[in-house]
Design an enzyme around this catalytic site. Structure first.
Site, short mmCIF file in Angstrom:
data_model
loop_
_atom_site.label_atom_id
_atom_site.label_comp_id
_atom_site.label_asym_id
_atom_site.label_seq_id
_atom_site.Cartn_x
_atom_site.Cartn_y
_atom_site.Cartn_z
N LYS A 27 -13.87 0.57 -4.25
CA LYS A 27 -14.98 1.00 -3.39
C LYS A 27 -16.01 1.76 -4.22
CE LYS A 27 -12.07 1.63 0.68
NZ LYS A 27 -11.51 2.62 1.58
N GLU B 277 0.82 -1.21 0.00
CA GLU B 277 0.00 0.00 0.00
C GLU B 277 0.86 1.27 0.00
OE1 GLU B 277 -4.52 0.15 1.68
OE2 GLU B 277 -2.96 0.12 3.19
N HIS C 200 7.83 -26.70 -1.56
CA HIS C 200 7.19 -27.78 -2.33
C HIS C 200 6.16 -27.23 -3.31
CE1 HIS C 200 8.99 -30.94 0.27
NE2 HIS C 200 9.10 -29.88 1.06
O1 PA5 Z 1 -3.23 1.37 5.85
C1 PA5 Z 1 -4.34 1.84 5.64
O2 PA5 Z 1 -4.57 3.05 5.72
C2 PA5 Z 1 -5.52 0.93 5.32
O3 PA5 Z 1 -5.11 -0.37 5.11
C3 PA5 Z 1 -6.53 0.97 6.43
O4 PA5 Z 1 -5.93 0.57 7.61
C4 PA5 Z 1 -7.74 0.11 6.12
O5 PA5 Z 1 -8.31 0.46 4.90
C5 PA5 Z 1 -8.78 0.25 7.21
O6 PA5 Z 1 -9.18 1.57 7.36
P1 PA5 Z 1 -9.96 2.08 8.62
O7 PA5 Z 1 -9.12 1.92 9.83
O8 PA5 Z 1 -10.26 3.51 8.32
O9 PA5 Z 1 -11.23 1.25 8.72
#
Ligand code: PA5
Length: 431
Positions: free
Chosen positions: A420, A285, A306
């Protein structure tokens, strides 16, 4: 902990590190002076300086209460709001912690990290007659997966304990002032813990996001924090050649520029598989954007020798490996001699399983390097809380530095909005 670069020597020349020196210095400056992109999400960098000790005490008290009263502790969250806690709990606990009858802590189960009706139905079947506490975690407070799960859990808890009882057993970890979850917590009177404004989801494991579930699991969070806070100092030197964290970041980017654009994190311990999941989220990310990035993959050895072992040894040569090696696990077994020796294992009698695992690692390392796969080795003396804290900080900081060298903002995630948008449209969500 330390990192061994010996098996990258034939792939990276000294002058390539020299060339990186100034880029690393610049990345360090951007990060520490808070002049780089995403600088308002760098609170994790020096958490020790603004750590909220009062809130932490309250969190430890709550964890004690949960340990005393719950059979099951349900952690609702997704991405950065779940993976860190799960990674640490699985790494440091007994391999079968949820199956131990007389455990000092409740069984910990996770929800809200998928959209599966089967998963949730099965989960309610397991917990319906048990004593339950719920920790719902969401920084934005609006994420669909945990929101759906929590809607069911809220109803379940209120039916089981009444509104007042549910109120005591539901804990919300979220933003200090905004978002739907904050609002829900306020209206229903849930105890809340704060995710600091300047720490994004995937860098939040050392905030209440990770600390509460980890503490409930009877893991010493003081030691985790100590490891992380010491690491802040250890990895604060802007000299590439004196900072292993920066050497890791630089090596990744050198290899990336040479076409090695897939990094595979390996481990030889099943309990580390969720460390890899957390790491993949952190790096995926953070770095995968603007058409750039190193694709973070993981394998669990020796199981995946494996399966994926073939690809790694012999497939397209665009990969490098980072091995996570634990020296001391605290538990082991010795292989005994057998009279018949039908399985032909007597040559190993007197040897421990760890010894065999170590040789599997060494043999694999040699084979993969020969197969033109650069290998980095992160060596951890002991699988304990202190080292876990150091490792978390090491990876977080290396990720930020590596991201700045790559020329992207390591703290945003614009790409995740696309699915989304489409999903909401298909579901007919009102604007
Ligand atoms: O690293 C990030 O920002 C994302 O992976 C969030 O943690 C994830 O989308 C969850 O978001 P939230 O804590 O707002 O529900």
């Amino acid at each position: 902990m330390g990192i061994n670069f010996d098996n990258t020597n034939s792939f990276i020349k000294d002058y390539e590190y020299k060339f990186m020196e100034s880029q690393v210095k610049l990345a360090h400056k951007m990060l520490h002076d808070r002049t780089g992109q995403g600088n308002d999400f760098t609170g994790w960098l020096d958490l020790s300086l603004h750590f909220d000790n009062e809130e932490y005490k309250r969190l430890l008290n709550k964890a004690d209460e949960i340990r005393e009263n719950a059979d099951y502790f349900i952690v609702i969250g997704i991405g950065g709001s779940y993976l860190g806690a799960r990674a640490v709990i699985e790494a440091l606990n007994h391999s079968f912690y949820n199956l131990i009858e007389k455990s000092k802590s409740p069984k910990v189960l996770f929800a809200g990290n998928n959209i599966s009706g089967k998963y949730l139905s099965d989960l309610f079947e397991v917990i319906k007659d048990k004593e339950v506490y719920v920790n719902v975690i969401s920084k934005s407070g609006t994420t669909t997966e945990p929101a759906i799960a929590f809607r069911f859990f809220k109803k379940f808890m209120e039916e089981k304990y009444g509104k007042e009882g549910a109120k005591k057993r539901i804990i919300a970890t979220t933003d200090k002032s905004k978002g739907a979850l904050k609002e829900l917590a306020k209206i229903n009177g849930y105890e809340t813990f704060i995710i600091p404004d300047d720490i994004g989801g995937r860098y939040s494991v050392l905030t209440p996001v990770g600390l509460l579930p980890i503490a409930v699991s009877n893991i010493n969070t003081d030691e985790i924090l100590k490891g992380a806070f010491d690491a802040e100092k250890i990895y604060s030197n802007d000299n590439l050649f004196e900072n292993e964290c920066y050497m890791y970041a630089a090596s990744r980017q050198i290899l990336n520029r040479k076409g090695k654009d897939i990094e595979i994190l390996t481990n030889y311990e099943p309990s580390l598989s969720f460390i890899s999941e957390w790491w993949k989220q952190l790096y995926g990310e953070s770095e995968g954007k603007d058409g750039k990035g190193i694709y973070p993959a993981s394998v669990n050895f020796t199981a995946d020798l494996h399966s994926m072992g073939q690809w790694i040894q012999d497939g397209k040569r665009n990969i490098f490996e980072t091995n996570l090696i634990i020296k001391e696990l605290g538990k082991d077994m010795t292989i005994e001699n057998e009279e018949m020796d039908l399985d032909k294992l007597n040559y190993l009698s007197g040897k421990t399983i760890s010894y065999v695992n170590e040789k599997a690692f060494e043999g694999t390392l040699q084979a993969h390097v020969k197969g033109n796969v650069p290998n980095l080795v992160i060596e951890i003396e002991k699988l304990d809380e202190y080292n876990m804290g150091s490792l978390i900080y090491f990876f977080e900081k290396a990720c930020a530095i590596s991201g700045y060298i790559q020329g992207i903002n390591p703290f945003d995630q614009p790409g995740v909005e696309m699915y989304k948008k489409n999903m909401f449209k298909l579901l007919g969500k009102p604007e």
